[in-house]
Design a protein around this motif. Structure first.
Motif, mmCIF file in Angstrom:
data_model
loop_
_atom_site.group_PDB
_atom_site.id
_atom_site.type_symbol
_atom_site.label_atom_id
_atom_site.label_comp_id
_atom_site.label_asym_id
_atom_site.label_seq_id
_atom_site.Cartn_x
_atom_site.Cartn_y
_atom_site.Cartn_z
ATOM 1 N N LYS A 35 0.846 -1.196 0.000
ATOM 2 C CA LYS A 35 0.000 0.000 0.000
ATOM 3 C C LYS A 35 0.882 1.246 0.000
ATOM 4 N N ARG A 36 0.512 2.211 -0.823
ATOM 5 C CA ARG A 36 1.265 3.462 -0.831
ATOM 6 C C ARG A 36 1.033 4.230 0.467
ATOM 7 N N ARG A 37 2.064 4.905 0.908
ATOM 8 C CA ARG A 37 1.965 5.723 2.111
ATOM 9 C C ARG A 37 2.737 7.020 1.901
ATOM 10 N N LEU A 38 2.383 8.026 2.637
ATOM 11 C CA LEU A 38 3.000 9.329 2.517
ATOM 12 C C LEU A 38 4.495 9.222 2.834
ATOM 13 N N GLY A 39 5.324 9.691 1.918
ATOM 14 C CA GLY A 39 6.770 9.626 2.128
ATOM 15 C C GLY A 39 7.332 8.227 1.983
ATOM 16 N N GLY A 40 6.600 7.349 1.271
ATOM 17 C CA GLY A 40 7.019 5.943 1.167
ATOM 18 C C GLY A 40 8.137 5.690 0.177
ATOM 19 N N GLY A 41 8.492 6.677 -0.634
ATOM 20 C CA GLY A 41 9.583 6.487 -1.581
ATOM 21 C C GLY A 41 9.106 6.036 -2.946
ATOM 22 N N ARG A 42 10.054 5.772 -3.835
ATOM 23 C CA ARG A 42 9.744 5.425 -5.224
ATOM 24 C C ARG A 42 9.420 3.955 -5.406
ATOM 25 N N TYR A 43 9.883 3.093 -4.490
ATOM 26 C CA TYR A 43 9.635 1.657 -4.602
ATOM 27 C C TYR A 43 9.095 1.105 -3.292
ATOM 28 N N THR A 60 11.495 -11.710 -2.045
ATOM 29 C CA THR A 60 11.046 -10.320 -1.971
ATOM 30 C C THR A 60 10.998 -9.726 -3.372
ATOM 31 N N TYR A 61 9.981 -8.938 -3.655
ATOM 32 C CA TYR A 61 9.951 -8.199 -4.913
ATOM 33 C C TYR A 61 9.765 -6.716 -4.599
ATOM 34 N N TYR A 62 10.204 -5.883 -5.523
ATOM 35 C CA TYR A 62 10.068 -4.436 -5.393
ATOM 36 C C TYR A 62 9.251 -3.921 -6.569
ATOM 37 N N VAL A 63 8.322 -3.028 -6.287
ATOM 38 C CA VAL A 63 7.450 -2.497 -7.326
ATOM 39 C C VAL A 63 7.389 -0.982 -7.166
ATOM 40 N N SER A 64 7.335 -0.265 -8.286
ATOM 41 C CA SER A 64 7.378 1.194 -8.232
ATOM 42 C C SER A 64 6.119 1.772 -7.601
ATOM 43 N N SER A 65 6.277 2.950 -7.024
ATOM 44 C CA SER A 65 5.143 3.645 -6.424
ATOM 45 C C SER A 65 4.069 3.943 -7.468
#
Length: 316
Positions: A35-43, A60-65
């Motif tokens: 879930k996106r959060r304030l100040g969560g960064g680009r990924y 683990t996987y990383y996904v863009s904001s």
């Protein structure tokens, strides 16, 4: 792309920004997307269940904001719309099997607990749920049962992993029809005017993009000396090792085999591998220029919106 265009866009951007395989991305449950959060960064970081990976190992996987934002927009719009239609039509009530979620436990190995249509309680480790079992999971929404499977078709039912191939096939044909000029206007009847993409092209694009960016960051932005770069690689691994882990490859050789070969014409082996040269004496060009050059001089690579897109994917 029709009424589910936002679904297709969200899926493509998820794959391109995360490097997930078709079955991995297609089998996501709603709560497995960060879930996106304030100040969560680009990924943002998430977990891929072992049962849906090729290696049968959780990673683990990383996904863009931006991709997460696309998923959230899809969930709030067309996904919510098809679910409400399915509820009104009684579609979920007629399913031969359904598992209603009770809870997802916390901890290193979360478990999913559910109740089936006969009132029998079941439990399984989240990472061990197959895609076929995931399709059966529902939760109680404000208007009735709602699928936990993220990607749904127009009937509000789970969109099967294999169905994504047809989505891409249809999109490729549409691009070809729109972008190919009439035959009497073509100089070369064999020239290809439209890009061609598969689900796996997104994974290739992610890998090639990350290889270039990680090397650029290591050699340029961090301003490391040759000795510091060697120490950094000893601690964290070189970009090939990082991308290997992101892709879920069992060996570095697999990563090199599949993602060095398409750009061999540019001699990227020297550019991407470790070097004793001081990067300050020979700075790398801007990344957009690097990507454009790779596409221009390499066979099988397309440059679409300053991204590397292989013309045809494989099973890596």
């Amino acid at each position: 792309m029709g009424r589910l265009e936002d679904r297709n866009v969200a899926f493509v951007r998820t794959v391109v920004s995360s490097g997930l395989r078709l079955q991995e991305a297609a089998s996501l449950l709603t709560f497995e997307v960060p879930k996106r959060r304030l100040g969560g960064g680009r990924y943002y970081r998430g977990k891929i269940a072992a049962a849906v990976t090729r290696s049968k190992k959780q990673r683990t996987y990383y996904v863009s904001s931006d991709a997460v934002g696309d998923v959230e927009s899809y969930a709030a719009s067309s996904r919510a719309w098809v679910i409400r239609r399915a509820q009104k039509a009684g579609r979920y009530d007629r399913l031969p099997e359904m598992r209603m979620l009770i809870e997802v436990t916390r901890g290193l190995k979360p478990k999913v607990r559910w109740c089936d249509q006969d009132g029998v309680i079941g439990e399984q480790e989240l990472s061990l749920l197959t895609w076929q079992e995931r399709i059966l999971l529902f939760e109680e929404g404000p208007h009735g049962p709602e699928p936990l499977w993220l990607w749904l078709n127009e009937r509000g039912l789970p969109f099967l992993p294999s169905s994504w191939e047809n989505v891409f096939r249809t999109a490729n044909k549409r691009c070809e029809r729109i972008l190919t000029p009439p035959e009497h206007l073509r100089r070369d009847p064999h020239q290809v005017f439209a890009p061609y993409a598969t689900v796996h092209s997104g994974r290739h694009s992610f890998a090639l993009y990350m290889l270039v960016v990680l090397n650029y960051l290591m050699d340029q932005r961090f301003g490391l000396t040759p000795e510091e770069r060697r120490d950094f690689r000893l601690l964290y691994g070189d970009p090939w090792f990082m991308v290997q882990n992101l892709l879920g490859h069992s060996s570095r050789e697999t990563t090199v085999k599949h993602y060095l070969a398409p750009v061999a014409d540019l001699q990227l082996r020297a550019m991407l591998a470790s070097t004793d040269d001081d990067p300050a004496e020979a700075p790398m060009p801007e990344l957009d220029a690097v990507f454009a050059r790779i596409a221009r001089e390499s066979e099988g690579i397309q440059d679409i919106d300053s991204r590397l897109v292989p013309a045809a994917g494989n099973a890596a």
